[in-house]
Design a protein around this motif. Structure first.
Motif, PDB file in Angstrom:
ATOM      1  N   GLY A  86      34.940  38.730  28.682  1.00  0.00           N
ATOM      2  CA  GLY A  86      35.793  39.265  29.764  1.00  0.00           C
ATOM      3  C   GLY A  86      36.914  38.300  30.451  1.00  0.00           C
ATOM      4  O   GLY A  86      38.070  38.386  30.821  1.00  0.00           O
ATOM      5  N   GLU A  87      35.986  37.090  30.663  1.00  0.00           N
ATOM      6  CA  GLU A  87      36.784  36.002  31.407  1.00  0.00           C
ATOM      7  C   GLU A  87      37.828  35.576  30.640  1.00  0.00           C
ATOM      8  O   GLU A  87      39.273  35.355  30.971  1.00  0.00           O
ATOM      9  CB  GLU A  87      36.081  34.819  31.890  1.00  0.00           C
ATOM     10  CG  GLU A  87      35.049  35.168  32.943  1.00  0.00           C
ATOM     11  CD  GLU A  87      33.815  34.142  33.033  1.00  0.00           C
ATOM     12  OE1 GLU A  87      33.826  33.116  32.383  1.00  0.00           O
ATOM     13  OE2 GLU A  87      32.923  34.327  34.020  1.00  0.00           O
ATOM     14  N   SER A  88      37.628  35.286  29.042  1.00  0.00           N
ATOM     15  CA  SER A  88      38.827  34.901  28.124  1.00  0.00           C
ATOM     16  C   SER A  88      39.806  36.276  28.010  1.00  0.00           C
ATOM     17  O   SER A  88      40.789  35.519  27.945  1.00  0.00           O
ATOM     18  CB  SER A  88      38.052  34.855  27.003  1.00  0.00           C
ATOM     19  OG  SER A  88      36.740  33.522  26.951  1.00  0.00           O
ATOM     20  N   VAL A  89      39.436  37.324  28.026  1.00  0.00           N
ATOM     21  CA  VAL A  89      40.385  38.359  27.926  1.00  0.00           C
ATOM     22  C   VAL A  89      41.413  38.305  29.144  1.00  0.00           C
ATOM     23  O   VAL A  89      42.732  38.454  28.961  1.00  0.00           O
ATOM     24  CB  VAL A  89      39.974  39.664  27.764  1.00  0.00           C
ATOM     25  CG1 VAL A  89      40.832  40.928  27.875  1.00  0.00           C
ATOM     26  CG2 VAL A  89      38.942  39.948  26.568  1.00  0.00           C
ATOM     27  N   VAL A  90      40.932  37.977  30.207  1.00  0.00           N
ATOM     28  CA  VAL A  90      41.631  37.960  31.312  1.00  0.00           C
ATOM     29  C   VAL A  90      42.541  36.776  31.215  1.00  0.00           C
ATOM     30  O   VAL A  90      43.750  36.757  31.707  1.00  0.00           O
ATOM     31  CB  VAL A  90      41.028  37.992  32.834  1.00  0.00           C
ATOM     32  CG1 VAL A  90      41.847  37.543  33.824  1.00  0.00           C
ATOM     33  CG2 VAL A  90      40.154  39.094  32.949  1.00  0.00           C
ATOM     34  N   ARG A  91      42.273  35.624  30.891  1.00  0.00           N
ATOM     35  CA  ARG A  91      42.776  34.572  30.635  1.00  0.00           C
ATOM     36  C   ARG A  91      44.107  34.525  29.550  1.00  0.00           C
ATOM     37  O   ARG A  91      45.287  34.204  29.829  1.00  0.00           O
ATOM     38  CB  ARG A  91      42.001  33.297  30.194  1.00  0.00           C
ATOM     39  CG  ARG A  91      42.684  31.744  30.159  1.00  0.00           C
ATOM     40  CD  ARG A  91      41.641  30.649  30.114  1.00  0.00           C
ATOM     41  NE  ARG A  91      40.433  30.918  29.392  1.00  0.00           N
ATOM     42  CZ  ARG A  91      39.331  31.197  29.700  1.00  0.00           C
ATOM     43  NH1 ARG A  91      39.296  31.348  31.013  1.00  0.00           N
ATOM     44  NH2 ARG A  91      38.232  31.360  29.216  1.00  0.00           N
ATOM     45  N   GLU A 130      49.892  41.163  34.109  1.00  0.00           N
ATOM     46  CA  GLU A 130      48.933  41.144  35.505  1.00  0.00           C
ATOM     47  C   GLU A 130      47.790  41.998  35.317  1.00  0.00           C
ATOM     48  O   GLU A 130      47.720  43.227  34.791  1.00  0.00           O
ATOM     49  CB  GLU A 130      49.807  41.903  36.762  1.00  0.00           C
ATOM     50  CG  GLU A 130      49.208  41.818  37.899  1.00  0.00           C
ATOM     51  CD  GLU A 130      50.064  42.861  39.003  1.00  0.00           C
ATOM     52  OE1 GLU A 130      49.358  43.154  40.026  1.00  0.00           O
ATOM     53  OE2 GLU A 130      51.234  43.024  38.839  1.00  0.00           O
ATOM     54  N   VAL A 131      46.704  41.270  35.446  1.00  0.00           N
ATOM     55  CA  VAL A 131      45.420  42.161  35.046  1.00  0.00           C
ATOM     56  C   VAL A 131      44.750  42.635  36.362  1.00  0.00           C
ATOM     57  O   VAL A 131      44.306  41.957  37.288  1.00  0.00           O
ATOM     58  CB  VAL A 131      44.472  41.050  34.401  1.00  0.00           C
ATOM     59  CG1 VAL A 131      43.258  41.943  33.928  1.00  0.00           C
ATOM     60  CG2 VAL A 131      45.310  40.601  33.075  1.00  0.00           C
ATOM     61  N   ASP A 132      44.302  43.912  36.407  1.00  0.00           N
ATOM     62  CA  ASP A 132      43.683  44.529  37.442  1.00  0.00           C
ATOM     63  C   ASP A 132      42.158  44.780  36.780  1.00  0.00           C
ATOM     64  O   ASP A 132      42.043  45.573  35.817  1.00  0.00           O
ATOM     65  CB  ASP A 132      44.477  46.012  37.659  1.00  0.00           C
ATOM     66  CG  ASP A 132      43.439  46.916  38.608  1.00  0.00           C
ATOM     67  OD1 ASP A 132      43.171  46.377  39.708  1.00  0.00           O
ATOM     68  OD2 ASP A 132      43.567  47.808  38.545  1.00  0.00           O
ATOM     69  N   PHE A 133      41.152  44.572  37.355  1.00  0.00           N
ATOM     70  CA  PHE A 133      39.877  44.685  37.225  1.00  0.00           C
ATOM     71  C   PHE A 133      39.237  45.546  38.478  1.00  0.00           C
ATOM     72  O   PHE A 133      38.999  45.104  39.345  1.00  0.00           O
ATOM     73  CB  PHE A 133      39.101  43.315  36.998  1.00  0.00           C
ATOM     74  CG  PHE A 133      37.520  43.807  36.747  1.00  0.00           C
ATOM     75  CD1 PHE A 133      37.431  43.824  35.373  1.00  0.00           C
ATOM     76  CD2 PHE A 133      36.484  43.365  37.683  1.00  0.00           C
ATOM     77  CE1 PHE A 133      36.018  43.960  34.808  1.00  0.00           C
ATOM     78  CE2 PHE A 133      35.260  43.683  37.391  1.00  0.00           C
ATOM     79  CZ  PHE A 133      34.924  44.044  35.904  1.00  0.00           C
ATOM     80  N   PRO A 134      38.857  46.650  37.969  1.00  0.00           N
ATOM     81  CA  PRO A 134      38.480  47.658  39.164  1.00  0.00           C
ATOM     82  C   PRO A 134      37.020  47.260  39.336  1.00  0.00           C
ATOM     83  O   PRO A 134      36.313  47.449  38.588  1.00  0.00           O
ATOM     84  CB  PRO A 134      38.627  49.085  38.501  1.00  0.00           C
ATOM     85  CG  PRO A 134      39.583  48.950  37.348  1.00  0.00           C
ATOM     86  CD  PRO A 134      39.430  47.589  36.896  1.00  0.00           C
ATOM     87  N   THR A 147      32.427  47.001  29.647  1.00  0.00           N
ATOM     88  CA  THR A 147      31.212  47.619  29.596  1.00  0.00           C
ATOM     89  C   THR A 147      29.992  46.771  30.382  1.00  0.00           C
ATOM     90  O   THR A 147      29.906  45.493  30.289  1.00  0.00           O
ATOM     91  CB  THR A 147      30.683  48.016  28.402  1.00  0.00           C
ATOM     92  OG1 THR A 147      30.368  46.637  27.425  1.00  0.00           O
ATOM     93  CG2 THR A 147      31.935  48.781  27.535  1.00  0.00           C
ATOM     94  N   CYS A 148      28.923  47.594  30.696  1.00  0.00           N
ATOM     95  CA  CYS A 148      27.839  46.849  31.346  1.00  0.00           C
ATOM     96  C   CYS A 148      27.311  45.754  30.230  1.00  0.00           C
ATOM     97  O   CYS A 148      26.679  44.735  30.776  1.00  0.00           O
ATOM     98  CB  CYS A 148      26.857  47.794  31.856  1.00  0.00           C
ATOM     99  SG  CYS A 148      27.648  48.915  33.038  1.00  0.00           S
ATOM    100  N   LEU A 149      27.129  46.262  29.243  1.00  0.00           N
ATOM    101  CA  LEU A 149      26.538  45.512  28.068  1.00  0.00           C
ATOM    102  C   LEU A 149      27.179  44.141  28.065  1.00  0.00           C
ATOM    103  O   LEU A 149      26.476  43.076  27.905  1.00  0.00           O
ATOM    104  CB  LEU A 149      26.397  46.168  26.742  1.00  0.00           C
ATOM    105  CG  LEU A 149      25.474  45.405  25.573  1.00  0.00           C
ATOM    106  CD1 LEU A 149      24.189  45.211  26.052  1.00  0.00           C
ATOM    107  CD2 LEU A 149      25.724  46.395  24.442  1.00  0.00           C
ATOM    108  N   ALA A 150      28.328  44.109  27.684  1.00  0.00           N
ATOM    109  CA  ALA A 150      29.193  43.061  27.672  1.00  0.00           C
ATOM    110  C   ALA A 150      29.094  42.262  28.922  1.00  0.00           C
ATOM    111  O   ALA A 150      29.213  40.865  28.835  1.00  0.00           O
ATOM    112  CB  ALA A 150      30.868  43.323  27.302  1.00  0.00           C
ATOM    113  N   ASP A 151      29.456  42.808  30.086  1.00  0.00           N
ATOM    114  CA  ASP A 151      29.388  41.981  31.299  1.00  0.00           C
ATOM    115  C   ASP A 151      27.981  41.375  31.545  1.00  0.00           C
ATOM    116  O   ASP A 151      28.077  40.166  32.067  1.00  0.00           O
ATOM    117  CB  ASP A 151      29.525  43.136  32.376  1.00  0.00           C
ATOM    118  CG  ASP A 151      30.024  42.158  33.701  1.00  0.00           C
ATOM    119  OD1 ASP A 151      30.469  41.220  33.688  1.00  0.00           O
ATOM    120  OD2 ASP A 151      29.556  42.896  34.762  1.00  0.00           O
TER     121      ASP A 151
END
Length: 41
Positions: free
Chosen positions: A19-24, A32-36, A8-12
């Motif tokens: 978000g970086e931690s979730v991807v890690r 395999e993480v896709d971030f649109p 979400t924009c708020l979290a970003d």
């Protein structure tokens, strides 16, 4: 496994490290993480 991550924009804006931690973590578990990049608020 391929997953798409929608942040979400708020979290970003306020907590971008979350978000970086979730991807890690997902990557560590072999996902395999896709971030649109075109996602909008």
């Amino acid at each position: 496994m391929k997953v798409s991550l929608f942040i979400t924009c708020l979290a970003d804006t306020l907590y971008p490290e979350v978000g970086e931690s979730v991807v890690r973590v997902l990557s560590d578990y072999g996902c395999e993480v896709d971030f649109p990049e075109a996602q909008l608020c």
